[in-house]
Design an enzyme around this catalytic site. Structure first.
Site, PDB file in Angstrom:
ATOM      1  N   MET A 169       0.841  -1.195   0.000  1.00  0.00           N
ATOM      2  CA  MET A 169       0.000   0.000   0.000  1.00  0.00           C
ATOM      3  C   MET A 169       0.878   1.247   0.000  1.00  0.00           C
ATOM      4  O   MET A 169       1.594   1.506   0.968  1.00  0.00           O
ATOM      5  CB  MET A 169      -0.905   0.012   1.234  1.00  0.00           C
ATOM      6  N   GLU A 170       0.853   2.000  -1.102  1.00  0.00           N
ATOM      7  CA  GLU A 170       1.532   3.294  -1.147  1.00  0.00           C
ATOM      8  C   GLU A 170       0.432   4.350  -1.117  1.00  0.00           C
ATOM      9  O   GLU A 170      -0.280   4.555  -2.105  1.00  0.00           O
ATOM     10  CB  GLU A 170       2.390   3.426  -2.395  1.00  0.00           C
TER      11      GLU A 170
END
EC number: 1.2.1.16
Length: 506
Positions: free
Chosen positions: A276-277
Site C-alpha cells: 500500500m503506497e
C-alpha cells in the site's frame, strides 16, 4: 493514422500540435480490454477525456465483475505454468519490455499527455522512469536468492530458505503516473513468476493498455498480464480484494481508499499480501545554512512537478525565519518568470491542468480557507479559467500555520505553503505532526544537522539537499498512514514472494 482536432481558448496558445497528430505505431493506441491474450471489446464503453482541452481522446471498453472474474481465473491458470519458467527467461522478457518502451518512447509519452494532461517533456521523463523498472527487475530476476542456515540445535540439520511466487496479484494504480505506477508493480510480478490482473485508473487507462500490448510483444505468456479498464471502481476494487484466487493486492492511492481495501481483504476467505503506497503530506525544510538557490530549484521541481499532482510532492514548506523573505521572493520570481500554463503538447508550456474539476475545487477551497485565516497570496491564488476549466495558477502562500486546512491536507495541486520556523527542534516537531509519513526533504550544509534531521523525520524516504528521490533502485514506500511494504529495489522482490523454509535432516 489517428488524428485529434485542436481546441485552444486563446489566440496565443495556437500552435501546430505535431506531437499529438499521429502515432509512429498505431498499435500502441489500444481501447479494448486485454484478457488472456485476447483484446476484448463490449457494448459498455466510457470516454477518456484530455483534461487540458476537454477533448475526447477515445472511448474504452468498460469491464464489470463478470470480465474480472474471467480474467482472474485465466491469470490463475497462466500462473501455474509461468511460475515454472526460468529466472533467465523472465529476465529476458523484462529486458524486451525495456527495449520496447525505449523504441516506442514518443508514442507512449503522447498517450500520457493526451489522457493525463502533463507536458510532453514530463511524459517522456515518465516513460524513462517507467522503463527503468523493467530493466531493474530484469537484473533482479536471476538473483532472487535463498539462504542456507546452520541449525542452532544440531549439526546434522541444515535449514534452506527459498522464495516462491505468490499467485495472482491484483494491481490498482492511480492516474497521475499512468505508466510508471503500473510498471513499478508489473515488473516485479513478472520477475518473480506471478501473474496479474490490472485495474487501471479510469481517468487514464490507455497507458496501461499500451503496457499490456508491449508485454505481448515482449513474449509474455497469455493470461500472465490482464488489463481491464472500468469505471466501476468501488465494486471492482472490492471484488478483487475478496476473490479467493487473488493472493496479493498492490495499490497506490489515498489513505482513505487504502484502508477500505485492507478492510475488504480482511473480509475474504484468504489472507492476502498487501503493498500500500498511500497519502502523504511531505515536509520540505530549508535551514538557515542552506544553499537558498539550490533549495528554491529543488522546491520548484518537487512541489510543482505535474502541477503538484504527485504523492511525494512537498506540501508544507518550512523556511528558517532568517531567510524566509529572501527564499519567498526568489521562489515567486522563478514562478512568475519561468512558468507557462497550457496544453502539454505546446513546446513553451511548463505546466498543465489538474486532472478534473473536483481537483480544482479542492485546491480553490484550501487556498480560500488559508486566506480567510490570515495567509497571504504572493502569486497565483486563483483559477486560470481563460485556459480551461481545469487550470489553476501556480500559487505561493506565506504565513501558513496549523490553524489552516492546507497545513494538514495533501493538496495535490500547484500550491506552495510557506511556514516560518526558529529552531531545529521546533521544525522537526511540526513536520512530524501528521498521521502520514511518505517522503520528506530538507536542505542544510551542516553535517550534524543532516544526520540528526534525516534520522528524526518520521517518513519512509528522505531527500537531503535534493528533491529527485525516485529511483528503481530505491525501496519506495512510507510509514504511519502512508502505507505498507516497499516497491522497487531488491526489497521489492520480497513483497511479491513467499519465504519457504526446508529443514534437512530433521
Amino acid at each position: 493514422m489517428l488524428r485529434f482536432r485542436q481546441s485552444c481558448s486563446r489566440p496565443e496558445t495556437l500552435f501546430k500540435r505535431f506531437a499529438s497528430s499521429s502515432f509512429e505505431n498505431p498499435e500502441i493506441f489500444r481501447s479494448t480490454a486485454l484478457v488472456n491474450g485476447k483484446w476484448v471489446s463490449g457494448d459498455d464503453q466510457f470516454p477518456v477525456i484530455n483534461p487540458s482541452t476537454s477533448e475526447e481522446v477515445s472511448t474504452v471498453t468498460n469491464c464489470g465483475v463478470a470480465e474480472y472474474n474471467e480474467a482472474i481465473g485465466d491469470a490463475h491458470k497462466a500462473f501455474k505454468m509461468f511460475k515454472n519458467t526460468s529466472p533467465r527467461e523472465r529476465s529476458q522478457i523484462l529486458y524486451n519490455m525495456y527495449d520496447l518502451m525505449s523504441e516506442h518512447k514518443n508514442d507512449l509519452a503522447r498517450l500520457i499527455t493526451m489522457e493525463n494532461g502533463k507536458t510532453f517533456a514530463d511524459s517522456l521523463a515518465e516513460i524513462d522512469y517507467s522503463a527503468s523498472y523493467f530493466k531493474w527487475f530484469a537484473e533482479e530476476a536471476p538473483r532472487i536468492y535463498g539462504h542456507v542456515i546452520p541449525s542452532s540445535s544440531s549439526l546434522r540439520k541444515q535449514i534452506i530458505t527459498l522464495r516462491q511466487p505468490l499467485g495472482v496479484v491484483g494491481i490498482m494504480a492511480p492516474w497521475n503516473f499512468p505508466s510508471a505506477m503500473i510498471a513499478r508493480k508489473l515488473a516485479p510480478v513478472i520477475a518473480t513468476g506471478n501473474a496479474c490482473v490490472i485495474k487501471p485508473p479510469h481517468e487514464s487507462p490507455m497507458s496501461a493498455l499500451a503496457l499490456g500490448w508491449l508485454a505481448e510483444q515482449a513474449g509474455l505468456s497469455d493470461g500472465v498480464c490482464n488489463v481491464l479498464p472500468t469505471t466501476h471502481t468501488a465494486a471492482i476494487g472490492e471484488y478483487i480484494c475478496c476473490h479467493d484466487l487473488v493472493r496479493k493486492i498492490t495499490f497506490t492511492g489515498s489513505t482513505k481508499v487504502g484502508k477500505l481495501l485492507m478492510k475488504q481483504c480482511a473480509n475474504g476467505n484468504i489472507i492476502k499480501r498487501l503493498s500500500m503506497e498511500l497519502g502523504g503530506n511531505a515536509p520540505f525544510i530549508v535551514f538557515d545554512d542552506a544553499d537558498i538557490e539550490k533549495a528554491v530549484n529543488g522546491l520548484i521541481s518537487c512541489k510543482f512537478r505535474q502541477s503538484g499532482q504527485t504523492c511525494i510532492c512537498a506540501n508544507r514548506i518550512f523556511v528558517h525565519e532568517s531567510i524566509y523573505s529572501d527564499f519567498a521572493s526568489r521562489l515567486v520570481a522563478v514562478i512568475e518568470s519561468g512558468f507557462h500554463l497550457g496544453d502539454g503538447f505546446s513546446p513553451k508550456v511548463t505546466h498543465g491542468p489538474l486532472i478534473n474539476e473536483r481537483a480544482v475545487q479542492k485546491v480553490s477551497e484550501l487556498v480560500e480557507d488559508a486566506k480567510n485565516k490570515g495567509a497571504n497570496v504572493l502569486t497565483g491564488g486563483v483559477r486560470a479559467s481563460s485556459l480551461g476549466p481545469q487550470f489553476y495558477h501556480p500559487t505561493v502562500l506565506s504565513g501558513v500555520d496549523e490553524t489552516m486546512s492546507i497545513f494538514h491536507t495533501e493538496v495535490f495541486g500547484p500550491v506552495a505553503s510557506l511556514i516560518s520556523f526558529k529552531t531545529t527542534e521546533e521544525v522537526i516537531e511540526r513536520a512530524n505532526k501528521t498521521n502520514v509519513g511518505l517522503a520528506g526533504y530538507f536542505y542544510s550544509s551542516n553535517i550534524q544537522t543532516v544526520l540528526d534531521v534525516a534520522n528524526e523525520l518520521e517518513v519512509g524516504m528522505v531527500g537531503v539537499n535534493g528533491s529527485a528521490i525516485s529511483d528503481a533502485a530505491m525501496p519506495f514506500g512510507g510509514i504511519k498512514n502512508s502505507g505498507l511494504g516497499r516497491e522497487g529495489s531488491s526489497w521489492g522482490v520480497e513483497d511479491y514472494t513467499d519465504l519457504k523454509s526446508i529443514v534437512l535432516g530433521a
